[in-house]
Design an enzyme around this catalytic site. Structure first.
Site, PDB file in Angstrom:
ATOM      1  N   HIS A   1       0.780  -1.232   0.000  1.00 30.64           N
ATOM      2  CA  HIS A   1       0.000   0.000   0.000  1.00 30.64           C
ATOM      3  C   HIS A   1       0.816   1.288   0.000  1.00 30.64           C
ATOM      4  O   HIS A   1       0.275   2.357  -0.294  1.00 30.64           O
ATOM      5  CB  HIS A   1      -0.934   0.014   1.211  1.00 30.64           C
ATOM      6  CG  HIS A   1      -2.258   0.660   0.960  1.00 30.64           C
ATOM      7  ND1 HIS A   1      -2.455   1.679   0.052  1.00 30.64           N
ATOM      8  CD2 HIS A   1      -3.472   0.439   1.501  1.00 30.64           C
ATOM      9  CE1 HIS A   1      -3.725   2.043   0.049  1.00 30.64           C
ATOM     10  NE2 HIS A   1      -4.364   1.307   0.919  1.00 30.64           N
TER      11      HIS A   1
ATOM     12  N   TYR B   1     -13.883   5.735   9.870  1.00 27.44           N
ATOM     13  CA  TYR B   1     -12.983   6.280   8.835  1.00 27.44           C
ATOM     14  C   TYR B   1     -13.438   5.744   7.491  1.00 27.44           C
ATOM     15  O   TYR B   1     -13.706   4.556   7.350  1.00 27.44           O
ATOM     16  CB  TYR B   1     -11.565   5.811   9.155  1.00 27.44           C
ATOM     17  CG  TYR B   1     -10.474   6.137   8.162  1.00 27.44           C
ATOM     18  CD1 TYR B   1      -9.496   7.067   8.476  1.00 27.44           C
ATOM     19  CD2 TYR B   1     -10.365   5.483   6.936  1.00 27.44           C
ATOM     20  CE1 TYR B   1      -8.442   7.335   7.607  1.00 27.44           C
ATOM     21  CE2 TYR B   1      -9.332   5.753   6.050  1.00 27.44           C
ATOM     22  CZ  TYR B   1      -8.374   6.680   6.392  1.00 27.44           C
ATOM     23  OH  TYR B   1      -7.345   6.950   5.525  1.00 27.44           O
TER      24      TYR B   1
ATOM     25  N   THR C   1      -4.976  10.446  -0.308  1.00 25.09           N
ATOM     26  CA  THR C   1      -6.357  10.279   0.162  1.00 25.09           C
ATOM     27  C   THR C   1      -6.652  11.334   1.216  1.00 25.09           C
ATOM     28  O   THR C   1      -5.759  11.943   1.790  1.00 25.09           O
ATOM     29  CB  THR C   1      -6.577   8.889   0.799  1.00 25.09           C
ATOM     30  OG1 THR C   1      -5.712   8.741   1.923  1.00 25.09           O
ATOM     31  CG2 THR C   1      -6.345   7.774  -0.212  1.00 25.09           C
TER      32      THR C   1
END
Length: 664
Positions: free
Chosen positions: A381, A493, A506
């Site tokens: 990620h 979240y 993001t």
């Protein structure tokens, strides 16, 4: 299997290129091999607009006003705190806004002004990911599974793997040659895809091309992350890892039963290896790797990063550097699993973590194909977010199903060079470390639980017809389910892309709000005391506010990344940490109990990820046209079962209200 990669002289390279071109010309003429429309067999398409045409003129990610950030932060805190706690947090936040926060914000603006080539969050975000010392499997790497090939006979493992590899290489070639269509959000898709628009944009210089698209309501997106999609690996280092990308490697890494192999899939000119030769190599590998190795090296990638960094240095000192370089530089990793998951629970376990021995979790992405032809992606990620992976999946799924390079009845090429099987020199220190890593991973995997939900009373289309945001309704249902279970709302979240800006990553949507709290209390604590019309109005309020939060986050106007960047600046300078960051309320709101994310496309079956805190839940969800799917992961088995039960219960309540029925 040979242990040395074949050497290619100039004559051999020219011969290989010629064979590849002749093969693809021939293959296009064979009925059933590829579609007649697929006239260029080395690219997924050739875009009129160059791939990176908009990159120089993309707008920069804005830094919100400090006043707006504090107001949004307090709005998110309000439903989580009692009155006394909120007054204290408000006092601390306002003091920060008027005092030291203003000075740090000014310094952040100055730093941003001096670094116009990037965004204010890009560097801190990379550092956050790469400095994390926890194992990346289960903690960071997500997964996405593809839908089956619509033609069942193409779902044989080796056929599907070959077709997906070829389509992936076509995507790589399109990207490298600037032929891949740029990522653009079209307000009017029909106009945006017209020849007039494409040719108008193409003639504009890259320095102003974004503005030309903007004039016709088309919004190009940042594509800087794509450079790390292929030939890339996260390298473990003490304290902070590094991202490595090779510009020249042309080989594929294949894993089977914990064994690692490489073979070249591209020649020096970018021509893709014949599909029949790829098929032959994969067939060789499956036959050769018929049992597990004595020590499964790949378990080391499941370790905490400092431990793995130390062991990697041990491997280098033992003469394994060249093999590690082959792994790191490989185009990507193909995992040919022996497993055949029978349901979504087994599928999630397989693609999120597997058994540990047939994954190299550090690779930018691994394409996993199980024995029954089910395919998916597990990706590291730190280098990028879901938007690049989603685009890759969409293109590869479409190309491999519409223009398959290989038909099920195809035979492997008879004469191919053997693969390079990677063999490692290991001493007692390394083998003992592998055993310890295996034991730790198996223990963690045994504690990890997955629960799934398929809700079929309504889906995305029903909610759109009700003038509601489908995403808002699912998030509201999550809030209600949590309240049912714990008797209070908890920090939540939702990730939102800021790819509309140069080097955007993001922003966070905070689904818990005063509106969801009011609605939740009415549905649960005040059940039966409100009319269906009143409750419907509350759902409308939640939907409208959630849409506002989505828009603000998309435009870089959340509060999380701004506060994170200010804190990062203080940490880098070694100054005193402001009180706002030591406030228990700040720490609580960032202890994310409900972490959610969604990616939707016709290519995707489902996806998921692990919880971000030990006592939390990872909630992956998809809003399909006529049903809702969700995968919930946690280390709390009983709590997961209750959350799924309450989530279905609250979706039923919402459906009843939308149908005009009062709750009893």
């Amino acid at each position: 299997m040979h242990r040395a990669r074949p050497r290619w002289g100039a004559a051999a390279l020219w011969s290989s290129a010629a064979r590849s071109r002749r093969y693809w010309r021939t293959v296009g003429q064979l009925e059933g091999i590829v579609s007649e429309q697929d006239t260029d067999h080395h690219f997924v398409h050739r875009s009129t607009i160059p791939t990176m045409h908009f990159q120089p003129s993309l707008p920069r990610l804005p830094i919100p006003k400090l006043e707006d950030t504090i107001n949004r932060y307090l709005a998110a805190q309000k439903p989580l705190l009692n009155e006394e706690e909120y007054r204290n947090t408000e006092k601390i936040a306002r003091k920060f806004e008027a005092g030291e926060g203003r000075l740090i914000h000014r310094d952040l603006l100055e730093h941003d002004r001096l670094n116009k080539h990037t965004s204010y969050i890009a560097g801190p975000w990379y550092d956050m990911y790469l400095s994390a010392r926890d194992p990346i499997v289960l903690n960071y790497n997500p997964f996405i599974t593809l839908n089956p090939d619509p033609k069942p006979e193409y779902n044989r493992q080796i056929v599907r793997a070959t077709n997906l590899v070829v389509s992936s290489l076509k995507f790589l070639n399109s990207l490298k040659n600037n032929y891949l269509r740029p990522d653009i959000y079209y307000v009017n898709r029909k106009w945006g895809q017209s020849k007039v628009f494409k040719h108008f944009i193409r003639i504009l210089p890259p320095s102003i091309s974004w503005y030309g698209a903007y004039l016709v309501n088309a919004y190009p997106l940042d594509m800087s992350q794509y450079k790390s999609l292929f030939n890339s690996t996260r390298i473990p280092n003490l304290s902070k890892d590094a991202l490595f990308t090779s510009e020249f490697a042309r080989h594929l890494l294949v894993m089977r039963n914990g064994h690692l192999y490489v073979f070249e899939v591209l020649d020096a000119f970018g021509n893709i290896l014949h599909p029949s030769e790829i098929l032959a190599h994969l067939t060789q590998i499956i036959h050769d790797a018929d049992r597990l190795p004595r020590f499964e090296l790949c378990y080391l990638t499941t370790e905490d990063r400092n431990t793995w960094a130390t062991l990697r240095q041990e491997l280098v000192q033992k003469g394994n550097e060249e093999n590690l370089k082959k792994i790191d530089s490989a185009v990507f990793c193909l995992c040919l699993d022996r497993a055949s998951p029978q349901n979504e629970l087994e599928l999630t376990h397989c693609f999120l973590h597997g058994y540990g021995f047939n994954r190299w979790f550090d690779k930018s992405f691994s394409l996993i194909v199980t024995s029954d032809g089910t395919a998916g992606i597990n990706f590291e990620h730190s280098w990028g977010d879901g938007i690049a992976i989603l685009r890759f999946i969409n293109e590869v799924y479409r190309d491999s199903t519409e223009h398959p390079a290989l038909v099920p009845q195809a035979s492997p090429a008879l004469f191919v060079t053997s693969c390079d099987k990677l063999e490692f020199n290991m001493d007692h220190t390394i083998t003992s470390a592998i055993s310890a890593a295996r034991q730790k991973f198996d223990q963690k995997r045994g504690m990890f639980c997955v629960r799934t939900l398929k809700y079929k009373k309504f889906g995305k289309q029903y909610l759109i017809n009700q003038n509601l945001s489908p995403d808002a309704v699912f998030q509201l249902a999550c809030q209600m389910a949590v309240y049912h279970q714990y008797g209070k709302l908890l920090p939540s979240y939702e990730a939102c892309s800021t790819a509309a800006f140069k080097h955007g990553r993001t922003e966070t949507i905070r689904p818990t709000s005063v509106y969801t709290k009011k609605c939740t209390v009415a549905f649960i604590d005040q059940r039966g005391k409100h009319s269906a019309e009143d409750m419907r109005n509350m759902i409308d309020e939640c939907s409208k506010y959630h849409r506002r939060l989505q828009l603000e986050a998309t435009l870089g106007q959340g509060f999380d990344r701004h506060l994170f960047a200010l804190k990062y600046l203080v940490q880098r300078r070694g100054g005193r940490m402001p009180d706002i960051y030591n406030d228990p309320a700040y720490k609580n709101i960032n202890h994310i109990i409900i972490s959610t994310s969604t990616l939707g496309s016709e290519a995707i079956n489902h996806g998921g990820f692990g919880p971000v805190v030990p006592d939390g839940f990872g909630v992956g969800y998809n809003m399909f046209d006529d049903w809702v799917g969700s995968i919930i992961t946690s280390y709390l088995e009983k709590d997961s079962e209750e959350l799924i039960k309450y989530l279905e219960y609250t979706l039923n309540d919402i459906y009843d209200v939308l149908e005009g029925r009062s709750l009893k």
